[in-house]
Scaffold this active site. Sequence first.
Site, mmCIF file in Angstrom:
data_model
loop_
_atom_site.group_PDB
_atom_site.id
_atom_site.type_symbol
_atom_site.label_atom_id
_atom_site.label_comp_id
_atom_site.label_asym_id
_atom_site.label_seq_id
_atom_site.Cartn_x
_atom_site.Cartn_y
_atom_site.Cartn_z
ATOM 1 N N HIS A 1 68.752 79.286 44.925
ATOM 2 C CA HIS A 1 68.036 78.535 43.940
ATOM 3 C C HIS A 1 68.880 77.198 44.500
ATOM 4 O O HIS A 1 67.856 76.338 43.453
ATOM 5 C CB HIS A 1 69.980 78.181 42.870
ATOM 6 C CG HIS A 1 69.602 80.166 41.913
ATOM 7 N ND1 HIS A 1 71.105 80.554 41.879
ATOM 8 C CD2 HIS A 1 68.447 80.593 41.228
ATOM 9 C CE1 HIS A 1 70.390 82.115 41.625
ATOM 10 N NE2 HIS A 1 69.301 81.901 41.227
ATOM 11 N N HIS B 1 73.403 80.455 43.982
ATOM 12 C CA HIS B 1 73.060 81.288 44.901
ATOM 13 C C HIS B 1 72.377 80.026 45.952
ATOM 14 O O HIS B 1 71.653 79.625 44.828
ATOM 15 C CB HIS B 1 73.074 82.372 45.495
ATOM 16 C CG HIS B 1 71.717 82.716 45.467
ATOM 17 N ND1 HIS B 1 70.081 82.304 45.410
ATOM 18 C CD2 HIS B 1 71.331 83.667 44.103
ATOM 19 C CE1 HIS B 1 69.257 83.496 44.968
ATOM 20 N NE2 HIS B 1 70.198 83.257 44.400
ATOM 21 N N LYS C 1 74.406 85.274 36.414
ATOM 22 C CA LYS C 1 74.640 85.855 37.837
ATOM 23 C C LYS C 1 74.710 84.448 38.618
ATOM 24 O O LYS C 1 74.901 83.481 38.753
ATOM 25 C CB LYS C 1 72.623 86.088 38.787
ATOM 26 C CG LYS C 1 72.765 87.856 37.597
ATOM 27 C CD LYS C 1 70.998 87.831 38.547
ATOM 28 C CE LYS C 1 70.717 88.839 38.170
ATOM 29 N NZ LYS C 1 69.343 89.179 37.894
#
Length: 571
Positions: free
Chosen positions: A136, A133, A130
């Site tokens: 995080h 982004h 993933k």
Amino acid sequence: MDYKGYIAECISKALNDDLDKVLGLLSVPPNENMGDVAFPCFSYAKQFRKAPAMIAQEVLERIKSDSDFDEKIIAKMEVAGGYLNFFLNRNEFISSVVSDVVEKGVDFARSDEGNNKKVIVEFSSPNIAKPFHIGHLFSTSLGNSIEKIYSYLGYDTVKINHLGDWGTQFGKLISAYKRWGVDEDILKDPINELLKIYVKFHQKAEENPSLEDEARMYFKKLEDGDEEIVRLWKFFVEVSMKEFSRVYNMLNISFDSYAGESFYQDKMPEVIEMLEEKGLLEDSEGARVVTFGDMPPCIIIKKDGTTIYATRDIAAAIYRKRHYDFHKNIYVVGLPQTLHFKQVFGVVDKMGFGWADDCVHVGFGTVRFPDKKLSTRHGDVVFLEDVLNESIAKTREIIENSSTTKEIENVDEVATKVGIGAILFTFLRNARERDIVFTWEDILDFEGESGPYVQYSYARGKSILRKAEEQNIEYRGAKLDVLDSQEEFALVKLIKDFPEAIRNAANKYEPSIVTRHIVDVAQAFNKFYNSCSILKAEEDVMKARLNIVEASCICIKTGLNLLGIEEVEKM
RNA sequence: GUGCCUAUAGCUCAGCAGGAUAGAGCAACGGCCUUCUAAGCCGUGGGUCAGGGGUUCGAAUCCCUUUAGGCACGCCA
């Protein structure tokens, strides 16, 4: 010199009362011209059956007549209302604080109170396959800073990146891959391509819920060690880690361990056995759970026989205790998981492990968009790398358009440090439990209470120190007790208070306390800078002020570094 | 429905093991670059600390309550 301690001692002697109690009562007057330290006497009114102001007056007189009373430390005392206010001897105060800081450098606030005790900080923990982004960054920046703060206080820290490299999501991903994955595309742009098919899976699964079963089936295969599935999983992990490390390099963040969820895969059977032995597991709707009196049950084994994240977290906690024998085990994970960690720690406690109390969940808010929530599943993501690059670009632009920026030899390096520092600063400025509403406008605002503001203050200070050096001015060791202006005193007081702010930040797992403090220092420094000429001052004063400049720079640099932000010499 | 969290200036937030006149930044308006970096500094305006009770000599801070938001509450992490 411990000024507060000294004052508390004087009062406690005068009142014949407990030193720590007096120390706890001490506060700061609301206004500078009312004094530097205040002692409220209200709580003694009943005990002595006297008006607070009268008590304050008596304490004042007793302190004054005490033969140990040192006028070099306390210049003046005043009764105001029910308060006894103390005025410090400014010359003396500035002199002793500044010389101490200049002598010790960036270690001036360091302590060994941690006594090398082991502190684990689990943070960042992105999910494999993933995107990394903007959301995080909360865990990443907080955890990184908390680790640095604890380390500075003498703890032996371990940084763990608990990678999200296991779980049902991989079943989904593998299912998606098998259906729509094209190797060629994935190799070209792994994260984006994997995200694309992952999003597609969720879309299709809404129409066709049987896809969820397929995903569960693949995860079961993964847990059972199916060769082809495991190979795919390894591939996903590999390409993801490559992307992540690029971001970690930009942020200058490293880890001591990348033991993620998969690492605990083979450690769960033992845990389940222990739970079984202690009779903690109950059947419930086909699953095996641990129940509590005051909160919902914690699922340990799902009805399809696979484990769940709680099981892994329990196994991880036990492993860490055995492997590291931690004094404290900190989890920097979002607030929505509060209940989860209560349950996990609760299970560990029920297993008879007293150290469950040493596990702490440090929660934080959500990064939101003004209108909606950030959701990977819907594919609306702001990549952290994009934000960092945007910030660096804007910094470069400001440097190029600035009329005051000195010629900088390493523009790229400066733009990177300032740009990234600005983003980190935004995440570490407010109390961690608050949400952050993401807008480009706010995140790229470099004025006022911002990272660049603090870095700028530092660069201004260093610029003066460089000039002093060029002119061969030897200011170290100069007499410092010639300064007593309001601006100088206010600045030095803040520097003096910095170590306490760090300790506070550690106790509350709240780096923003450090952030706020260095903003205050930078503000005070800029006031000082604007109102006191330094290099043009008369020699004694100039040399003394240069020491204040150096102490300010040391304090600001120390603070920035504790936040994981680098200082720049010029900007 | 149950539990947890939040509510302070137009906006973003400090302050909250009770203390004196509630503070910053942004935005607005007005000043300051022939002097050490104007990413700066100075000044002005701006508040029912969500509402209501209570405890206290004293409440933005502690307790109760109402309202409004948010999050979590079993087989995702």
